[in-house]
Enzyme design. Structure first.
Site, PDB file in Angstrom:
ATOM      1  N   ASP A 151     -17.143  27.021  64.266  1.00 58.89           N
ATOM      2  CA  ASP A 151     -17.019  27.661  62.984  1.00 58.89           C
ATOM      3  C   ASP A 151     -18.058  27.126  61.997  1.00 58.89           C
ATOM      4  O   ASP A 151     -17.923  26.110  61.484  1.00 58.89           O
ATOM      5  CB  ASP A 151     -15.864  27.948  62.362  1.00 58.89           C
ATOM      6  CG  ASP A 151     -15.802  29.090  60.964  1.00 58.89           C
ATOM      7  OD1 ASP A 151     -16.943  29.143  60.455  1.00 58.89           O
ATOM      8  OD2 ASP A 151     -14.887  29.538  60.871  1.00 58.89           O
TER       9      ASP A 151
ATOM     10  N   HIS B 269     -17.933  31.463  63.353  1.00 60.32           N
ATOM     11  CA  HIS B 269     -17.528  32.263  62.520  1.00 60.32           C
ATOM     12  C   HIS B 269     -17.873  33.717  62.663  1.00 60.32           C
ATOM     13  O   HIS B 269     -18.939  34.144  63.107  1.00 60.32           O
ATOM     14  CB  HIS B 269     -17.869  32.010  60.995  1.00 60.32           C
ATOM     15  CG  HIS B 269     -17.321  32.568  59.990  1.00 60.32           C
ATOM     16  ND1 HIS B 269     -16.190  31.962  59.363  1.00 60.32           N
ATOM     17  CD2 HIS B 269     -17.589  33.500  59.184  1.00 60.32           C
ATOM     18  CE1 HIS B 269     -15.825  32.649  58.319  1.00 60.32           C
ATOM     19  NE2 HIS B 269     -16.669  33.554  58.097  1.00 60.32           N
TER      20      HIS B 269
END
Length: 232
Positions: A170, A201
């Site tokens: 992420d 993400h």
């Protein structure tokens, strides 16, 4: 098919726009879907429809209703991504919790929901965590929530089940932040953390370039199983 509606804010001074999808048969369980920073766009509406198909009342509030009501953005368009980050900077998560409380209240009082769960993405992932620490939501699921590491002092207040999906790559949640989340929550009896090696993400977005099909299907299956158990 769902439709746009509205419900009273917690103080009853305003109304909050929301997309609501209902199953064909009456349901005693509802799910609040908290969007990413792109508004109640087509992807979020599709998620609501999918929950309705599974027999839940699904409600997605317009989280930016105070300053950008009705905005719908496409994360694959760079200019719209930047616009979304601007709205994110204006968003007050504390007020967002109040909006979630208002949604819980209306789902219970007007829609007949005996149990209410929540699924949030991105900013909504943070709100899923905050809902678990600050409201009586029956169960919460957060996907790639940014900022959770700054609110871990609230973890002791979590009374109902919470699942967090954490993509290890992420770019908005650093490895250090992820380590803090694990250190604080791994042993919590009400919390389950799922890590996704190699994923970034937005991997469970319903549509668009960020979606990773295998990762999204795995996370969504885990979410469905968790909420089926928690909400009955």
């Amino acid at each position: 098919m769902g439709s746009m509606t509205s419900f009273p804010s917690l103080d009853h001074d305003s109304t909050i726009p929301a997309y609501v999808a209902k199953p064909e048969q009456p349901s005693k369980a509802a799910i609040i879907v908290i969007p990413e920073i792109f508004g109640v766009n087509e992807g979020i509406r599709r998620k609501c429809e999918a929950w309705a198909d599974l027999g839940y009342i699904a409600l997605a509030p317009d989280i930016f209703w105070r300053f950008a009501p009705g905005v719908e953005l496409d994360p694959d368009v760079p200019e719209q991504m930047q616009e979304a980050f601007g709205y994110y900077q204006q968003y007050d998560p504390n007020l967002g919790v109040q909006d979630i409380e208002a949604a819980i209240k209306v789902l219970r009082s007007e829609h007949g929901a005996e149990k209410v769960g929540l699924v949030g993405f991105c900013l909504g992932g943070l709100m899923a965590y905050m809902a678990a620490t600050r409201t009586d939501i029956d169960a919460s699921v957060g996907y790639y929530g940014a900022g959770i590491d700054t609110k871990l002092d609230e973890a002791k207040a979590i009374a109902n089940p919470l699942v967090l999906h954490i993509p290890e790559q992420d770019h908005l949640v650093s490895p250090e932040a992820q380590a803090k989340i694990h250190a604080a929550l791994d042993a919590h009896p009400k919390v389950t953390l799922f890590d996704y090696p190699g994923l970034d993400h937005g991997f469970a977005a319903e549509m668009g370039n960020r979606r990773n099909e295998d990762g999204a299907q795995l996370a969504d299956r885990r979410t469905r199983d968790f909420l089926a158990s928690a909400l009955g």
